[in-house]
Design an enzyme around this catalytic site. Sequence first.
Site, short mmCIF file in Angstrom:
data_model
loop_
_atom_site.label_atom_id
_atom_site.label_comp_id
_atom_site.label_asym_id
_atom_site.label_seq_id
_atom_site.Cartn_x
_atom_site.Cartn_y
_atom_site.Cartn_z
N ASP A 233 -1.26 -4.92 3.91
CA ASP A 233 -1.62 -3.97 2.84
C ASP A 233 -2.08 -4.75 1.61
OD1 ASP A 233 -1.82 -1.91 1.06
OD2 ASP A 233 0.22 -1.16 1.30
N HIS B 14 1.65 7.69 4.31
CA HIS B 14 2.22 6.80 3.29
C HIS B 14 3.57 7.38 2.89
CE1 HIS B 14 2.55 5.69 -1.17
NE2 HIS B 14 2.77 4.58 -0.49
N GLU C 118 -4.65 -2.30 5.14
CA GLU C 118 -4.55 -1.07 4.34
C GLU C 118 -5.17 -1.29 2.96
OE1 GLU C 118 -0.65 0.52 4.71
OE2 GLU C 118 -0.61 1.25 2.66
N GLU D 206 -3.28 6.51 0.54
CA GLU D 206 -2.22 6.76 -0.44
C GLU D 206 -2.79 7.04 -1.83
OE1 GLU D 206 -0.22 2.85 0.08
OE2 GLU D 206 -0.26 2.71 -2.09
C1 LIG Z 1 3.50 0.32 -5.76
C2 LIG Z 1 3.94 0.77 -4.41
O1 LIG Z 1 5.17 0.19 -4.06
C3 LIG Z 1 2.91 0.46 -3.31
O2 LIG Z 1 2.85 -0.93 -3.15
C4 LIG Z 1 3.30 1.12 -2.00
O3 LIG Z 1 3.25 2.49 -2.13
C5 LIG Z 1 2.47 0.64 -0.84
O4 LIG Z 1 1.12 0.64 -1.03
C6 LIG Z 1 2.84 1.20 0.53
O5 LIG Z 1 1.97 1.28 1.35
O6 LIG Z 1 4.00 1.50 0.70
MG LIG Z 2 0.03 0.90 0.78
#
Ligand SMILES: C[C@H](O)[C@@H](O)[C@@H](O)[C@H](O)C(=O)O
Ligand SMILES: [Mg+2]
Length: 434
Positions: A241, A346, A267, A296
Amino acid sequence: MVRGRIIRLSVRDVRFPTSLGGHGSDAMHTDPDYSAAYVVIETDAGDGLAGCGITFTLGKGTEVVVCAVNALAHHVLHKDLRDIVGDFRGFYRQLTSDGQLRWIGPKKGVVHLATAAVLNAVWDLWAKQEGKDPRTLLSCIDFRYITDVLTEEDAYDILQQAQVGKKEREEQMLTHGYPAYTTSCAWLGYSDDTLKQRCAEALKDGWTRFKVKVGADLQDDMRRCRLIRDMIGPEKTLMMDANQRWDVPEAVEWMSKLAEFKPLWIEEPTSPDDILGHATISKALVPLGIGVATGEQCHNRVIFKQLLQANALQFLQIDSCRLGSVNENLSVILMAKKFGIPVCPHAGGVGLCELVQHLIIFDYIAVSASLKNRMCEYVDHLHEHFKYPVTIKQASYMPPKAAGYSTEMKEESVKKHQYPEGEVWKRLHAAHEN
Ligand SMILES: C[C@H](O)[C@@H](O)[C@@H](O)[C@H](O)C(=O)O
Ligand SMILES: [Mg+2]
């Protein structure tokens, strides 16, 4: 039976100091305090039921979303719940088309996050009161802007076809749950030691799918990916990611270096708005066997439609709090089915796992009827603040038992974490001053 007139809407700014431990950190969000705008709606029905809704935010952003929720409140207040859900499509459109507020959207950013918080509360209340059939569900979807790929009749056909084997899938979910992957081992701010320790624990707990944060520094990524791949072995699944860190050519180049660690997907390789950029990356990564996942930070169903039309993603990541609640998520789940693209939601944040488990289990039972290439994200933080937290068994989400959308937080947790007056923040601010 649906009942009650909405007489009160409250919204609170609830923050958890997760940045202190590097939890949730990635290549773009280096100090996230997982937070929520927490909405509660109450009716005059006298049945003691309240609807709770959240949207996920990071620290300071919460106060802005709280303002937007207050600006939307008049659409909900003094309305009969029966009138709202009786024409939920119309109500959804009313909220997302507010003649003044839509200017600062429309259907994106703060206003749309606020819409999600309010409507998540409405769904929670409605779900606590009664069950839904396919026609009722379809009547909640605003098909405007997507009828070129999905009409109400297409959607009805999809739901009808999925009636076959529905009972068996329901039983399967009750016994085995919905497969999940964990992001909790490899946040970008974690040291190698923490990563190793968390990975060892996850393996012991039966996890077989792992996501690692990448994108800030290539050498660093190579080291961390090698470390995690060595620990989990060649058979287990690894995802990466980048949280929007790269330009398009940079994403392709960077991923060709990380390809040796055999990721299933990359991702958010680039800007979430760059549909054609995602398509270019998808195409370039086919020979490497790497798919593109995103969603997301997708504003709305229109962006998802175009990502699907442009073959720009191989894994579609709905978000229970960024899209306009269940209403809009239903339309995206149905479009994904039409295009044959797996939905892998997500989750994490505050409460995203609690909410999205409802959507993904629904997707399996009533829409996709398949688990191929599908899994739901799981992050092991902040569940203890919810009245009905998720249950994970053998790396799978077990179906929630309580009626509602699992959105209700414990009052004690909300009070403690309310910003800035909650005890947790008072203590942190005092420590900071000394
Ligand atoms: C700021 C957040 O923790 C993101 O890093 C998180 O949502 C992430 O992109 C994910 O895929 O879980
Ligand atoms: Mg993510």
